[in-house]
Design a protein around this motif. Sequence first.
Motif, PDB file in Angstrom:
ATOM      1  N   LEU A 119      36.957  43.356  41.467  1.00  0.00           N
ATOM      2  CA  LEU A 119      36.132  44.487  42.363  1.00  0.00           C
ATOM      3  C   LEU A 119      36.467  45.649  42.341  1.00  0.00           C
ATOM      4  CD1 LEU A 119      36.142  41.917  45.692  1.00  0.00           C
ATOM      5  CD2 LEU A 119      33.971  42.332  43.930  1.00  0.00           C
ATOM      6  N   SER A 120      35.578  46.664  42.348  1.00  0.00           N
ATOM      7  CA  SER A 120      35.784  48.082  42.223  1.00  0.00           C
ATOM      8  C   SER A 120      35.887  48.656  43.367  1.00  0.00           C
ATOM      9  CB  SER A 120      34.749  48.706  41.559  1.00  0.00           C
ATOM     10  OG  SER A 120      33.405  48.708  41.954  1.00  0.00           O
ATOM     11  N   HIS A 121      35.431  47.698  44.871  1.00  0.00           N
ATOM     12  CA  HIS A 121      35.355  48.425  45.977  1.00  0.00           C
ATOM     13  C   HIS A 121      35.205  47.123  46.920  1.00  0.00           C
ATOM     14  CE1 HIS A 121      33.790  49.776  49.753  1.00  0.00           C
ATOM     15  NE2 HIS A 121      34.077  51.012  49.334  1.00  0.00           N
ATOM     16  N   PRO A 122      35.766  46.689  48.067  1.00  0.00           N
ATOM     17  CA  PRO A 122      35.429  45.666  48.880  1.00  0.00           C
ATOM     18  C   PRO A 122      33.939  45.569  49.061  1.00  0.00           C
ATOM     19  CG  PRO A 122      37.142  46.962  49.883  1.00  0.00           C
ATOM     20  CD  PRO A 122      36.683  47.897  48.634  1.00  0.00           C
ATOM     21  N   LEU A 123      33.439  44.159  49.241  1.00  0.00           N
ATOM     22  CA  LEU A 123      32.260  44.135  49.409  1.00  0.00           C
ATOM     23  C   LEU A 123      31.874  44.242  50.808  1.00  0.00           C
ATOM     24  CD1 LEU A 123      31.835  40.752  47.022  1.00  0.00           C
ATOM     25  CD2 LEU A 123      31.407  43.348  46.613  1.00  0.00           C
ATOM     26  N   VAL A 124      31.660  45.535  51.287  1.00  0.00           N
ATOM     27  CA  VAL A 124      31.497  45.637  52.792  1.00  0.00           C
ATOM     28  C   VAL A 124      30.622  47.325  52.729  1.00  0.00           C
ATOM     29  CG1 VAL A 124      32.691  46.404  54.999  1.00  0.00           C
ATOM     30  CG2 VAL A 124      33.980  44.968  53.287  1.00  0.00           C
ATOM     31  N   TYR A 136      29.334  46.450  42.087  1.00  0.00           N
ATOM     32  CA  TYR A 136      31.003  46.517  42.367  1.00  0.00           C
ATOM     33  C   TYR A 136      31.657  45.220  41.926  1.00  0.00           C
ATOM     34  CZ  TYR A 136      30.044  49.527  46.472  1.00  0.00           C
ATOM     35  OH  TYR A 136      29.599  50.659  47.358  1.00  0.00           O
ATOM     36  N   ILE A 137      31.110  44.140  41.219  1.00  0.00           N
ATOM     37  CA  ILE A 137      31.612  43.278  40.959  1.00  0.00           C
ATOM     38  C   ILE A 137      31.805  43.451  39.166  1.00  0.00           C
ATOM     39  CG2 ILE A 137      31.391  40.689  40.314  1.00  0.00           C
ATOM     40  CD1 ILE A 137      29.780  40.590  43.085  1.00  0.00           C
ATOM     41  N   GLY A 138      32.988  43.219  38.842  1.00  0.00           N
ATOM     42  CA  GLY A 138      33.323  43.108  37.346  1.00  0.00           C
ATOM     43  C   GLY A 138      34.116  41.757  36.927  1.00  0.00           C
ATOM     44  N   ALA A 139      34.435  41.875  35.782  1.00  0.00           N
ATOM     45  CA  ALA A 139      35.421  40.656  35.313  1.00  0.00           C
ATOM     46  C   ALA A 139      36.237  40.826  34.206  1.00  0.00           C
ATOM     47  CB  ALA A 139      34.247  39.605  34.796  1.00  0.00           C
ATOM     48  N   ASN A 140      37.305  40.198  33.978  1.00  0.00           N
ATOM     49  CA  ASN A 140      38.247  40.351  32.814  1.00  0.00           C
ATOM     50  C   ASN A 140      38.555  38.955  32.505  1.00  0.00           C
ATOM     51  OD1 ASN A 140      40.748  39.644  34.441  1.00  0.00           O
ATOM     52  ND2 ASN A 140      39.909  41.675  35.648  1.00  0.00           N
ATOM     53  N   ASP A 141      39.037  38.770  31.121  1.00  0.00           N
ATOM     54  CA  ASP A 141      39.314  37.844  30.408  1.00  0.00           C
ATOM     55  C   ASP A 141      40.700  37.929  29.673  1.00  0.00           C
ATOM     56  OD1 ASP A 141      38.646  34.981  29.569  1.00  0.00           O
ATOM     57  OD2 ASP A 141      38.751  35.987  27.808  1.00  0.00           O
ATOM     58  N   VAL A 142      41.715  36.898  29.601  1.00  0.00           N
ATOM     59  CA  VAL A 142      42.839  37.034  29.180  1.00  0.00           C
ATOM     60  C   VAL A 142      42.407  37.246  27.366  1.00  0.00           C
ATOM     61  CG1 VAL A 142      44.198  35.967  30.621  1.00  0.00           C
ATOM     62  CG2 VAL A 142      43.243  34.540  28.801  1.00  0.00           C
ATOM     63  N   LEU A 143      41.590  36.687  26.954  1.00  0.00           N
ATOM     64  CA  LEU A 143      41.211  36.946  25.408  1.00  0.00           C
ATOM     65  C   LEU A 143      40.318  38.054  25.104  1.00  0.00           C
ATOM     66  CD1 LEU A 143      40.872  33.224  24.516  1.00  0.00           C
ATOM     67  CD2 LEU A 143      42.756  34.647  23.856  1.00  0.00           C
ATOM     68  N   ASP A 144      39.326  38.377  25.785  1.00  0.00           N
ATOM     69  CA  ASP A 144      38.306  39.118  25.519  1.00  0.00           C
ATOM     70  C   ASP A 144      38.639  40.701  26.378  1.00  0.00           C
ATOM     71  OD1 ASP A 144      37.082  37.628  24.015  1.00  0.00           O
ATOM     72  OD2 ASP A 144      35.439  36.806  25.384  1.00  0.00           O
ATOM     73  N   GLY A 145      39.268  40.596  27.227  1.00  0.00           N
ATOM     74  CA  GLY A 145      39.604  41.699  27.990  1.00  0.00           C
ATOM     75  C   GLY A 145      38.455  41.884  28.974  1.00  0.00           C
ATOM     76  N   ASP A 146      37.827  42.948  29.296  1.00  0.00           N
ATOM     77  CA  ASP A 146      36.885  43.404  30.004  1.00  0.00           C
ATOM     78  C   ASP A 146      35.379  42.817  29.676  1.00  0.00           C
ATOM     79  OD1 ASP A 146      34.955  44.407  31.949  1.00  0.00           O
ATOM     80  OD2 ASP A 146      35.524  46.619  31.497  1.00  0.00           O
ATOM     81  N   VAL A 147      34.923  41.791  30.302  1.00  0.00           N
ATOM     82  CA  VAL A 147      33.720  41.137  30.172  1.00  0.00           C
ATOM     83  C   VAL A 147      32.653  41.450  31.304  1.00  0.00           C
ATOM     84  CG1 VAL A 147      34.854  39.204  28.755  1.00  0.00           C
ATOM     85  CG2 VAL A 147      34.878  38.844  31.054  1.00  0.00           C
ATOM     86  N   SER A 148      33.100  42.540  31.931  1.00  0.00           N
ATOM     87  CA  SER A 148      31.967  43.057  33.139  1.00  0.00           C
ATOM     88  C   SER A 148      30.585  42.919  32.626  1.00  0.00           C
ATOM     89  CB  SER A 148      32.390  44.371  33.657  1.00  0.00           C
ATOM     90  OG  SER A 148      33.665  44.309  34.081  1.00  0.00           O
ATOM     91  N   ASN A 149      30.159  43.096  31.234  1.00  0.00           N
ATOM     92  CA  ASN A 149      28.936  43.027  31.062  1.00  0.00           C
ATOM     93  C   ASN A 149      28.295  41.483  30.896  1.00  0.00           C
ATOM     94  OD1 ASN A 149      30.239  42.015  28.889  1.00  0.00           O
ATOM     95  ND2 ASN A 149      29.245  43.519  27.158  1.00  0.00           N
TER      96      ASN A 149
END
Length: 272
Positions: A119-124, A136-149
């Motif tokens: 989260l780049s910011h609280p969901l408030v 505000y929602i992203g995602a990361n992965d231990v193999l792929d790195g940033d998987v926000s897309n």
Amino acid sequence: MKFIRIIVIIFFILGIGVYGYSSIVEKLSRDSTYPQITSDREVLEITCNYSDADLLTGLKAYDKKDGDISDDILVGGISRFSTSGTSEVTYVVFDSNHNSTTFKRKVVFSDYRSPQVSLSHPLVFTAGNGGDALSYIGANDVLDGDVSNSVTLVDSNVNYQLVGDYSVSVSISNSFGDYVDVTLPVHVIEEDDQTIDIELNQNIVYLDQGASFDPVSYIYQVQDSNGNELAKRNVQYQSNVNTSVPGVYEVEYNIFSNGGHGTTYLTVIVSE
């Protein structure tokens, strides 16, 4: 003229002979054998922070003509997961005559875990000012790195015009075929109720099941509307976090000072 025809025929026959001889020599000298790849283990176990050198551990390659060509083994590709954290790696090696051989073996990523939300910011959000929780929602992965897309909206009941407690559901995935669905709490609060800013050092926290948890440790700083820093010890909190049970939880932080008020929330996910 007859003499010339005889000469031409002789050269033609000689040409055929030379071509036939060179073809025979080429066939005899051609390398028709293929290299072989062997492994000293059926399953390779590595960490997610691997290198190509790690993937090549325990492999050897031999060619009848070229001898040991282990240094020429290449990683051809890694498959999608057959089970969580388990893939198949394909290797290839070429000899000096461009004959090639492929080889496959199973690889287990020993410290693998599924993709996680960030989260780049609280969901408030403040009522009447609109908003977009998904932004505000992203995602990361231990193999792929940033998987926000890869984050996709599954469901949302948020009304940014009305004060209330809501939720948004998203799905995240990685290139290995693993995916996770997560439902996150969203809060819409009164705009006039926010004159003090409570800043957290993290907006979402992942905890292992049974881990200890201290809500106060996530308060980074507190400032009033003029930028004056306020004492963090005056922040009150309410937490429904139960680290013994996997799930999505949250901590509500509040501060009241000199007639001002501030609120924010920390999202906590307890994993198995």
